[in-house]
Design a protein around this motif. Structure first.
Motif, PDB file in Angstrom:
ATOM      1  N   CYS A   1       0.840  -1.189   0.000  1.00 52.79           N
ATOM      2  CA  CYS A   1       0.000   0.000   0.000  1.00 52.79           C
ATOM      3  C   CYS A   1       0.879   1.245   0.000  1.00 52.79           C
ATOM      4  O   CYS A   1       1.911   1.278   0.667  1.00 52.79           O
ATOM      5  CB  CYS A   1      -0.904  -0.012   1.228  1.00 52.79           C
ATOM      6  SG  CYS A   1      -2.068   1.350   1.204  1.00 52.79           S
TER       7      CYS A   1
ATOM      8  N   ASN B   1      -0.503   4.319   0.678  1.00 53.27           N
ATOM      9  CA  ASN B   1      -1.326   5.396   1.243  1.00 53.27           C
ATOM     10  C   ASN B   1      -0.826   5.979   2.553  1.00 53.27           C
ATOM     11  O   ASN B   1      -1.117   7.127   2.864  1.00 53.27           O
ATOM     12  CB  ASN B   1      -2.760   4.912   1.415  1.00 53.27           C
ATOM     13  CG  ASN B   1      -3.476   4.908   0.081  1.00 53.27           C
ATOM     14  OD1 ASN B   1      -3.292   5.807  -0.727  1.00 53.27           O
ATOM     15  ND2 ASN B   1      -4.247   3.867  -0.169  1.00 53.27           N
ATOM     16  N   PHE B   2      -0.158   5.193   3.342  1.00 55.36           N
ATOM     17  CA  PHE B   2       0.368   5.693   4.623  1.00 55.36           C
ATOM     18  C   PHE B   2      -0.689   6.402   5.465  1.00 55.36           C
ATOM     19  O   PHE B   2      -0.485   7.535   5.902  1.00 55.36           O
ATOM     20  CB  PHE B   2       1.584   6.607   4.393  1.00 55.36           C
ATOM     21  CG  PHE B   2       2.789   5.837   3.933  1.00 55.36           C
ATOM     22  CD1 PHE B   2       3.650   5.240   4.847  1.00 55.36           C
ATOM     23  CD2 PHE B   2       3.043   5.682   2.578  1.00 55.36           C
ATOM     24  CE1 PHE B   2       4.748   4.510   4.409  1.00 55.36           C
ATOM     25  CE2 PHE B   2       4.144   4.949   2.131  1.00 55.36           C
ATOM     26  CZ  PHE B   2       4.991   4.363   3.060  1.00 55.36           C
ATOM     27  N   CYS B   3      -1.805   5.761   5.670  1.00 54.51           N
ATOM     28  CA  CYS B   3      -2.747   6.273   6.674  1.00 54.51           C
ATOM     29  C   CYS B   3      -1.967   6.325   7.979  1.00 54.51           C
ATOM     30  O   CYS B   3      -1.173   5.416   8.275  1.00 54.51           O
ATOM     31  CB  CYS B   3      -3.947   5.339   6.805  1.00 54.51           C
ATOM     32  SG  CYS B   3      -4.825   5.168   5.247  1.00 54.51           S
TER      33      CYS B   3
ATOM     34  N   TYR C   1      -2.292   5.781  11.025  1.00 55.71           N
ATOM     35  CA  TYR C   1      -2.393   4.783  12.096  1.00 55.71           C
ATOM     36  C   TYR C   1      -1.914   3.405  11.656  1.00 55.71           C
ATOM     37  O   TYR C   1      -1.853   2.473  12.455  1.00 55.71           O
ATOM     38  CB  TYR C   1      -3.855   4.647  12.564  1.00 55.71           C
ATOM     39  CG  TYR C   1      -4.796   4.366  11.403  1.00 55.71           C
ATOM     40  CD1 TYR C   1      -4.973   3.085  10.907  1.00 55.71           C
ATOM     41  CD2 TYR C   1      -5.464   5.408  10.761  1.00 55.71           C
ATOM     42  CE1 TYR C   1      -5.800   2.843   9.825  1.00 55.71           C
ATOM     43  CE2 TYR C   1      -6.287   5.173   9.680  1.00 55.71           C
ATOM     44  CZ  TYR C   1      -6.448   3.885   9.224  1.00 55.71           C
ATOM     45  OH  TYR C   1      -7.240   3.646   8.139  1.00 55.71           O
ATOM     46  N   CYS C   2      -1.577   3.243  10.365  1.00 52.81           N
ATOM     47  CA  CYS C   2      -1.493   1.890   9.801  1.00 52.81           C
ATOM     48  C   CYS C   2      -0.060   1.421   9.559  1.00 52.81           C
ATOM     49  O   CYS C   2       0.758   2.121   8.950  1.00 52.81           O
ATOM     50  CB  CYS C   2      -2.285   1.853   8.498  1.00 52.81           C
ATOM     51  SG  CYS C   2      -2.295   0.230   7.753  1.00 52.81           S
TER      52      CYS C   2
ATOM     53  N   VAL D   1       0.641  -1.294   7.776  1.00 49.96           N
ATOM     54  CA  VAL D   1       0.716  -2.127   6.561  1.00 49.96           C
ATOM     55  C   VAL D   1       1.811  -1.694   5.573  1.00 49.96           C
ATOM     56  O   VAL D   1       2.600  -2.530   5.121  1.00 49.96           O
ATOM     57  CB  VAL D   1      -0.672  -2.225   5.873  1.00 49.96           C
ATOM     58  CG1 VAL D   1      -0.567  -2.750   4.442  1.00 49.96           C
ATOM     59  CG2 VAL D   1      -1.578  -3.146   6.674  1.00 49.96           C
ATOM     60  N   PRO D   2       1.922  -0.387   5.220  1.00 47.79           N
ATOM     61  CA  PRO D   2       2.969  -0.034   4.246  1.00 47.79           C
ATOM     62  C   PRO D   2       4.376  -0.388   4.731  1.00 47.79           C
ATOM     63  O   PRO D   2       5.277  -0.587   3.924  1.00 47.79           O
ATOM     64  CB  PRO D   2       2.820   1.484   4.085  1.00 47.79           C
ATOM     65  CG  PRO D   2       1.413   1.780   4.499  1.00 47.79           C
ATOM     66  CD  PRO D   2       1.106   0.783   5.586  1.00 47.79           C
TER      67      PRO D   2
ATOM     68  N   GLN E   1      -4.421  -5.127  -0.538  1.00 44.10           N
ATOM     69  CA  GLN E   1      -4.620  -4.114   0.502  1.00 44.10           C
ATOM     70  C   GLN E   1      -5.459  -2.952  -0.025  1.00 44.10           C
ATOM     71  O   GLN E   1      -6.215  -2.356   0.697  1.00 44.10           O
ATOM     72  CB  GLN E   1      -3.268  -3.571   0.996  1.00 44.10           C
ATOM     73  CG  GLN E   1      -2.781  -4.253   2.257  1.00 44.10           C
ATOM     74  CD  GLN E   1      -2.088  -5.556   1.955  1.00 44.10           C
ATOM     75  OE1 GLN E   1      -1.468  -5.706   0.914  1.00 44.10           O
ATOM     76  NE2 GLN E   1      -2.195  -6.503   2.854  1.00 44.10           N
TER      77      GLN E   1
ATOM     78  N   HIS F   1     -10.214   1.426  -1.087  1.00 46.26           N
ATOM     79  CA  HIS F   1     -10.013   2.718  -0.421  1.00 46.26           C
ATOM     80  C   HIS F   1     -10.972   3.720  -1.053  1.00 46.26           C
ATOM     81  O   HIS F   1     -10.995   3.859  -2.280  1.00 46.26           O
ATOM     82  CB  HIS F   1      -8.563   3.177  -0.609  1.00 46.26           C
ATOM     83  CG  HIS F   1      -8.200   4.318   0.288  1.00 46.26           C
ATOM     84  ND1 HIS F   1      -8.838   5.530   0.219  1.00 46.26           N
ATOM     85  CD2 HIS F   1      -7.290   4.419   1.289  1.00 46.26           C
ATOM     86  CE1 HIS F   1      -8.342   6.342   1.143  1.00 46.26           C
ATOM     87  NE2 HIS F   1      -7.389   5.687   1.807  1.00 46.26           N
TER      88      HIS F   1
ATOM     89  N   ARG G   1      -6.323  10.191   5.478  1.00 47.76           N
ATOM     90  CA  ARG G   1      -7.126   9.291   4.648  1.00 47.76           C
ATOM     91  C   ARG G   1      -7.343   9.834   3.226  1.00 47.76           C
ATOM     92  O   ARG G   1      -7.734   9.083   2.330  1.00 47.76           O
ATOM     93  CB  ARG G   1      -8.478   9.030   5.317  1.00 47.76           C
ATOM     94  CG  ARG G   1      -8.380   8.146   6.541  1.00 47.76           C
ATOM     95  CD  ARG G   1      -8.058   6.710   6.193  1.00 47.76           C
ATOM     96  NE  ARG G   1      -9.179   6.026   5.570  1.00 47.76           N
ATOM     97  CZ  ARG G   1      -9.084   4.799   5.033  1.00 47.76           C
ATOM     98  NH1 ARG G   1      -7.943   4.157   5.013  1.00 47.76           N
ATOM     99  NH2 ARG G   1     -10.148   4.223   4.504  1.00 47.76           N
TER     100      ARG G   1
HETATM  101  S1  SF4 Z   1      -5.417   1.542   6.184  1.00 45.70           S
HETATM  102 FE1  SF4 Z   1      -5.470   0.555   4.179  1.00 45.70          FE
HETATM  103  S2  SF4 Z   1      -5.132   2.228   2.738  1.00 45.70           S
HETATM  104 FE2  SF4 Z   1      -4.429   2.991   4.738  1.00 45.70          FE
HETATM  105  S3  SF4 Z   1      -2.219   2.507   4.804  1.00 45.70           S
HETATM  106 FE3  SF4 Z   1      -3.311   0.780   5.757  1.00 45.70          FE
HETATM  107  S4  SF4 Z   1      -3.599  -0.698   4.085  1.00 45.70           S
HETATM  108 FE4  SF4 Z   1      -3.111   1.290   3.143  1.00 45.70          FE
END
Ligand code: SF4
Length: 419
Positions: A142, A144-146, A148-149, A151-152, A186, A222, A261
């Protein structure tokens, strides 16, 4: 996605003659596939590892850790858990057999490389011939670098699989009996963004033409990347199910900004309006985080307003927990845990009654159900799902498995329907 990764590793190990069993206590090799998106999952992982450590002492099992926690700790996991034999990040799971072979030779094995390689995405899970529903990973990572996340940081940047490979895999699954396919990623909406290959809507159109496939689903979307082209696919592609998971996360623009977001509440509501205009019966589910740093009572009330306005079919909601590496973990104005949990309970109570109302409104309707399995409740019942992804239990037998049936809904409950 993690479950799908576990299936892929299982398939690779089966090819080298290993057999999957249910209980860790009976195993020679124990592999823990991990998720670190929420703090609770990480805490559960470390307490499980404590128990597995004593199993290793008693039985000498080979112990491996894969997935996001492995990736977030990298080589440090070998020091933190000195008794494990191997560890692989999510992009390296295609090396699982090699990792086990090393462990058998008493050599530790670690791989956390993430060089954009898509080998791990292309592994086909085992036993597709018995699978009515198949999962196919189309992209990973991903951009996007939200705030709080994590995942990236643990799944890396977005990489998409070639559309020809995806279509070919699904044709193979259809030939082996799959009726439904769920495309995983993702952020599937940005599939092939900036790459000279099929866009996500065009990929859906190509899959819609595959003979044998009756239903198409995808997760996760998203909101900012939900294009008009994708919205138009609903209601125009006959196999695309009337259901979408579209996380909104918060109903206050101030919080959405802090979350990075990339959309406003109005922008989100507009996408919902467009989806419902195009496909009035679409079922919409979402994710929401409460107690994000800086969330005041007024911000939370806006989240409640959005939930009441949209009337989601279902929602996954969580109290915010800080994750390492992320920008939000250093934000000021943390919401006290008790206040966040109290908000969460209020939100979940409202959503529960909305879900129940949706399910009750199905009573008396005849809907298409794909029969997936025996029902958990009774021997002479089967369970399946509507195109809107609602679970239906009804009288039936094993020979119905894989059939698409028209079922009269007689009762709507909080989590399922009776037919
Ligand atoms: S919440 Fe979803 S869109 Fe945002 S960084 Fe995490 S995986 Fe990516």
């Amino acid at each position: 996605m993690n479950e799908h990764d576990a299936e892929k590793m299982s398939a690779l190990l089966a090819r080298s003659g290993l057999e999957r069993i249910e209980e860790a206590k009976d195993a020679d090799i124990v592999i823990v596939n991990t998720c670190c998106v929420r703090e609770k999952a990480e805490q559960k992982f470390y307490s499980l590892m404590g128990r597995l450590r004593s199993l290793k002492r008693r039985k000498g099992v080979i112990l491996g850790v894969t997935g996001c926690i492995a990736q977030s700790e990298k080589e440090g996991i070998g020091e933190k858990l000195p008794y494990i034999d191997f560890s692989l990040g999510p992009s390296s799971i295609h090396r699982i057999t090699e990792a086990v072979e090393h462990a058998v030779r008493k050599a530790r094995f670690f791989d956390f490389s993430d060089n954009g390689c898509t080998t791990s995405l292309a592994i086909e899970p085992g036993n597709p011939s018995r699978k009515i529903k198949a999962f196919v990973t189309i992209m990973k990572g991903c951009n996007n670098f939200c705030s709080y996340c994590i995942v990236p940081y643990v799944r890396g940047r977005e990489v998409s699989r070639n559309s020809r490979d995806v279509v070919q895999e699904i044709e193979g699954l259809a030939a082996q009996g799959a009726k439904e396919v769920t495309l995983l990623g993702q952020n599937v909406n940005s599939y092939n963004k900036g790459v000279d290959d099929l866009s996500f809507p065009d990929l859906l159109k190509a899959i819609n033409r595959i003979q044998g496939i009756e239903r198409i689903r995808f997760v996760t979307s998203h909101p900012k990347d939900l294009s008009q082209g994708l919205i138009d696919c609903f209601g125009s592609l006959d196999k695309l199910c009337e259901s979408i998971h579209l996380p909104f996360q918060a109903g206050s623009d101030k919080i959405l900004n802090l979350m990075n977001r990339g959309y406003s509440t109005e922008g989100y509501l507009n996408k919902i309006r467009l989806l419902r205009e195009r496909c009035p019966d679409i079922a919409i589910t979402a994710d929401c985080i409460v107690g994000f740093p800086g969330e005041e009572d007024g911000d939370f009330e806006r989240t409640m307003e959005l939930v009441r306005e949209v009337r989601f079919d279902g929602m996954f909601s969580f109290a915010y927990s800080p994750r390492k590496y992320t920008a939000a973990s250093s934000l000021p104005d943390a919401v006290p845990r008790e206040a966040a949990l109290e908000r969460l309970a209020r939100l979940q109570a409202v959503q529960k009654s909305i879900t129940l109302e949706h399910n009750r409104s199905m009573e008396g309707k005849v809907v298409q159900v794909l029969v997936e399995d025996r029902s958990r409740n009774s021997e002479d019942e089967v369970m399946g799902r509507t195109r809107t992804n609602k679970i239906v239990n009804f009288k039936g037998s094993a020979d119905m498995m894989g059939s698409l049936l028209e079922v009269l809904i007689t009762k709507g409950y909080a989590n399922s329907l009776r037919g």
